[in-house]
Design an enzyme around this catalytic site. Structure first.
Site, short mmCIF file in Angstrom:
data_model
loop_
_atom_site.label_atom_id
_atom_site.label_comp_id
_atom_site.label_asym_id
_atom_site.label_seq_id
_atom_site.Cartn_x
_atom_site.Cartn_y
_atom_site.Cartn_z
N ASP A 24 3.08 9.02 -5.56
CA ASP A 24 4.19 8.47 -6.33
C ASP A 24 4.38 9.23 -7.64
O ASP A 24 3.51 9.97 -8.07
CB ASP A 24 3.90 6.99 -6.67
N TYR B 99 -9.44 9.12 -2.74
CA TYR B 99 -8.69 8.94 -3.99
C TYR B 99 -9.66 8.59 -5.11
O TYR B 99 -10.73 8.03 -4.87
CB TYR B 99 -7.67 7.79 -3.87
#
Lengths: 254, 254
Positions: B52, B110
């Site tokens: 994003d 992540y």
């Protein structure tokens, strides 16, 4: 009228420098917009000096006078939600009338950060000068020693400088290694336009072996505007501290 | 046709996410513009997944096919001057036909960065979630342990998710302290829309004492779209690694 002194840290990446300009967002314009809301009137701030576009500050000093009655603690608290996150108010204090961020300053400290890396770190693009070459830090410190003392620094002034006297006193000028970083600390009673960045560029030439340390001494003696120098990139430069007592007093008390 | 795999690190601050969009600068559009010049034709790249706006990558994987004959070493070298400094090409390799950044991926890692500070650090505004409160890291790790294994993660999926199956396997989910930072590492075979950020937000609620660690287990069982969660801010999130061999094989070999 109250006189208020602010200490401000900022990431200069997104701003057209500290100083107010027409049609550009600067740190000073953002601060004054906030202060107008808090003080109930437009105020005119003075910074300890300009910082160029992309240059950062760990502790810039700003003063202004106002008839507004807002307590300093409330300015500090309100700033946390009113300022963008890349500008942080560290302190707000009422000071004696006549105190001025620029004219009352006795000396300043700048820091310059170089990152020596095999490939660029995208997360340091805005915060250091990234070089692939290795630098000879000892040679750079040998050259930096020539800068200490009182000299005419015309050779390290870029054209566009408005200050009349180029004679400045440098108290400290030294490189140290910290992990992958080379950090330069320079303290002095005043700095000419682009002076720190011109000095850093020259010292890097020494670190690369392209100039001898003693060339810096020879260059100082020319007392001519910077012809051999170009400014190191702005993103490595940080205004670290602005001091309001003489350097000698500071040395005694620490 | 050659198939080429790139590994790319980027500071996502200045981009509207990884994926191409009309009328917005994205990491993928910047890469494709460069590759068009180097390959002598427009190429269509595939990323291992979206990130994003504001999310970073330490090692995003990108593949494309081309008739262009430029050696991979030249792509790598040319990228140093052709890419903006907040996008860095770390590797470029020719791979077997059919290899695909997204479909060939077995698992991903992540990282999420939280900075616990008394006041905001302007230089970390784009790189961490800054909190003034202290967090109970042990409680957060107790809660994170419930996430490991194969579960339906609907409770941590934001609306707008396009993936059909919400069943994912999480291999690792753990917080550690590093100086002032709290770092969360999560490894899994797939992640739903906003899943990591929804998880981080929930674990922070646990760290603040607003929820019990076992609430996370209860929430997983609801298997309903995230109603209790909101995504943690994007600037703390980093895509750390994309892996192309099964997790088990990786564990044996390391």
């Amino acid at each position: 009228m109250r006189t208020i002194k602010l200490v401000v840290a900022y990431d200069g990446s997104a701003y057209h420098g500290f100083q107010k300009q027409k049609n550009a967002v600067t740190v000073q314009s953002v601060l004054e917009d906030m202060l107008a809301k808090l003080c109930g009137e437009r105020v005119v701030t003075a910074g300890s000096g300009r910082t160029d576009a992309g240059v950062h500050a760990l502790a810039q000093t700003v003063t202004f006078t106002t008839r507004g009655r807002i307590p300093c603690a409330n300015i500090l608290r309100a700033s946390r939600t009113m300022l963008p996150r890349d500008i942080v108010l560290i302190d707000a204090q009422e000071v004696e009338a006549g105190f001025h961020a620029r004219f009352s300053a006795c000396w300043k400290v700048y820091q310059y950060k170089i990152l020596c890396n095999d490939y660029d770190d995208p997360f340091m693009a805005r915060y250091a000068w990234q070089l692939r070459e290795r630098l000879d830090m000892e040679a750079m410190n040998e050259a930096a020693a020539f800068l200490c003392g009182t000299h005419d620094f015309s050779a390290f002034r870029s054209t566009g400088s408005v200050e009349s006297s180029a004679v400045k006193t440098i108290y400290e000028a030294c490189w140290r290694r910290q992990g992958r970083e080379l950090l330069f600390r320079i303290a002095g009673d005043g700095f000419l336009y682009h002076m720190v960045r011109n000095i850093v560029w020259t010292l890097v030439q020494v670190g690369l072996g392209k100039r001898a340390p003693s060339d810096v001494a020879a260059e100082l003696l020319t007392q001519r505007g910077a012809v051999l120098n170009e400014p190191a990139p702005p993103e490595g430069l940080y205004l670290e501290q602005v001091c309001y007592e003489p350097y000698a007093a500071h040395k005694v008390s620490t």
